[in-house]
Design an enzyme around this catalytic site. Structure first.
Site, PDB file in Angstrom:
ATOM      1  N   CYS A 125       0.810  -1.226   0.000  1.00  0.00           N
ATOM      2  CA  CYS A 125       0.000   0.000   0.000  1.00  0.00           C
ATOM      3  C   CYS A 125       0.843   1.276   0.000  1.00  0.00           C
ATOM      4  O   CYS A 125       0.526   2.239  -0.703  1.00  0.00           O
ATOM      5  CB  CYS A 125      -0.941   0.008   1.201  1.00  0.00           C
ATOM      6  SG  CYS A 125      -0.157  -0.449   2.760  1.00  0.00           S
TER       7      CYS A 125
ATOM      8  N   HIS B   5      -3.177   6.479   4.264  1.00  0.00           N
ATOM      9  CA  HIS B   5      -1.762   6.682   4.572  1.00  0.00           C
ATOM     10  C   HIS B   5      -1.314   8.069   4.107  1.00  0.00           C
ATOM     11  O   HIS B   5      -1.683   8.506   3.011  1.00  0.00           O
ATOM     12  CB  HIS B   5      -0.882   5.672   3.824  1.00  0.00           C
ATOM     13  CG  HIS B   5      -1.004   4.264   4.292  1.00  0.00           C
ATOM     14  ND1 HIS B   5      -1.657   3.892   5.441  1.00  0.00           N
ATOM     15  CD2 HIS B   5      -0.513   3.108   3.753  1.00  0.00           C
ATOM     16  CE1 HIS B   5      -1.571   2.575   5.590  1.00  0.00           C
ATOM     17  NE2 HIS B   5      -0.887   2.078   4.578  1.00  0.00           N
TER      18      HIS B   5
END
Lengths: 363, 363
Positions: free
Chosen positions: A132, A258
């Site tokens: 990710c 994130h």
């Protein structure tokens, strides 16, 4: 050979946080979907799970699960992918795998469609979805590398709890509740920073500079993944010019999304901030959120539930011409996982590449 | 001139989060304290506040508040310090100021005692305490600069809500509670990211890449403070060798304790990680927490309430010999504010420098 009118899809690890989102993203994709199978471990078999207006019954994933399946979307962990992906390929299915197991294999393309869809052409039946933190990063780095070159990249990540799974999210919420009630948080930590590691620490109202286990030289596995996967995706196999990539991965008390503080040095003193902004903004599915005058910049809460990658705080290093700062945010469960996995499959369909080569390494 | 046996101390801004901690740290210091005055705005006058076993009555701070005072410890914001610090100096008091107003003034030493106590010798009656993100940073950078040199420093901060004051902390806790109850957080944001700025966003379970207002070139004031103050402290006035310093400041949903991901390039390929670790560890009040095998690394929750600066995740850039990563954590209200302010005063006492020079710029 004519492109199929419908593709049978199996979702492996269908009951997890990413697996459920894969089904959801698949439903919203342009892939003409035929039959859908939900596969998981024996423990989850029999559960009901919805896909569009169908109710799927979860089946146990075995080597025999893939007859008649065209595409496998896997998010079931490295050991399951190691065991089952070759079986799926042997059965004639193309596997898009979200685990780390196959990513650095020379025979496996590691793909972010906006960046290196061309790498799909040589697939041997298994395509890997990147980590990710890597996916959103290369969305911003690749155009800079292509247009101006990149000597060095230094990343500090701000990674959400959901990257460690649903149990980690629940743990942080329980810790936050305890803190608000004045109770001790320490005894609630059983999952983070790393499920299988010896010690556990609260993440709520805290920072944990450990994601995944430690490897040599004091780096974590997450940091190594980010470094090596970024190079594989951006440089491909053909380009010899090296980029130095290094960084620090930190878990922060955010649920989804994130953040990445990224320092890039193009080595070209003539490159301007506007050129960098335009190059990154020209990438499909990148949205520039970058206006100090209106306090516009990427935030995890604003990125949650979206497929795009958001880039802002683009500005020059005032003492090192040709070097710039970026702030990159994306939903780690969508572009960082479920959506990129489905997007790879959608791209395979568009490129008419949903077939296992007769001489596949894995078949 | 003989050192005094007791020093009368006025705490300016005594009722704030930092002011209360200044009184607390003063009580724990080695300064022989005579009388203590608690000063604040007219709004807070009359409040009671404790110092050791005394109960102090808060008085309104005016230009006439400083008769008989030897040391003023100020944490009342820039405009108050601008107005009152010269009045205090004229009254014969030495001011240690925690606001940003005096920090970059050429006549004002900017001091972290472990790093540049020597700069106190030339003080003109006003000494500035650095910004919180700078203080913990220079604790780690200075020994590297002295022993090996520093070509470049790139910082990404992870800054706690308390850096924006008690209202910001309360706001984050209220937002977290709303999130746990499934309520909307957006309407609760009135302070962060910056109290006086136009827009406000929730910080709970989020990241805000804006600390203080935006300035030119897309940098925030916090980022500029970190850059310029770091250079003033480490380089002093005498040393001509430049260090490139740049960075990104991000607010994170932590209550107390700033984290900093710091990349340093010494430019010396022969420097080893062990040498860096030893140099930083030799600084007074730095504690190395750096053992991957036992998952030992600095965390805000572990640093809260402590005066020390914690450094870990020390490791080399594997592709750029002579460059290293550090992860630095400290309690932003103590070493980043109250304790460093009191520590400066304590150092002035130890060095017998609690006097205003007759020809002071400010008297």
């Amino acid at each position: 050979m004519v492109a199929k009118t419908a593709y049978n899809v199996a979702v492996l690890g269908a009951t997890g946080a990413v697996g459920r989102r894969i089904l959801d993203q698949l439903a919203q994709s342009t892939i003409p979907v035929g039959e859908v199978k939900a596969l998981a471990s024996a423990r989850s078999a029999g559960q009901k799970i919805s896909f569009k207006d169908q109710e799927l019954t979860v089946e146990e994933a075995t080597e025999d699960s893939f007859a008649g399946v065209d595409i496998v979307l896997a998010s079931a962990g490295g050991s399951t992918s190691k065991a089952l992906a070759p079986a799926a390929v042997k059965a004639g299915a193309v596997v898009v795998d979200n685990s780390s197991y196959w990513r650095m294999n020379d025979q496996v393309p590691l793909v972010v469609p906006e960046v290196n869809a061309a790498a799909l052409k040589d697939h041997q039946g298994i395509i890997a979805n990147p980590n990710c933190s890597t996916t959103q990063l290369v969305m911003a780095l690749d155009p800079v590398y292509r247009e101006f070159g990149l000597n060095q990249v230094i990343i500090s990540t701000y990674q959400a709890a959901s990257g460690a799974g649903k149990a980690a999210m629940d743990e942080v919420l329980a810790e936050a509740q305890a803190r608000l009630l004045g109770d001790d948080m320490a005894e609630l930590a059983h999952v983070l920073p790393v499920k299988g590691d010896k010690k556990h620490f609260p993440l709520a109202f805290n920072l944990l500079p450990q994601i995944d286990v430690f490897e040599e030289e004091g780096y974590t596995h997450e940091e190594y993944k980010m470094i090596h996967e970024t190079k594989k995706i951006i440089l491909g196999d053909k380009n010899a010019k090296a980029i130095k990539v290094t960084g620090t991965a930190v878990r922060v008390p955010v649920m989804i999304g994130h953040g990445e503080s990224v320092y890039i040095d193009t080595g070209d003193e003539k490159v301007t901030t506007d050129q960098i902004r335009q190059a990154i903004g020209a990438v499909d599915n990148v949205i520039i959120e970058d206006d100090p005058a209106t306090q516009t910049y990427p935030q995890p809460l604003l990125a949650e539930g979206k497929r795009e990658t958001f880039v802002g705080r683009i500005r020059p290093d005032l003492e090192n011409p040709g070097a710039f700062h970026l702030w990159v945010v994306s939903d780690n469960l969508l572009k960082g996982a479920a959506w990129n996995t489905v997007e790879i499959a959608q791209t395979l369909v568009e490129m008419d590449l949903v077939r296992v080569p007769a001489d596949s390494t894995f078949a």
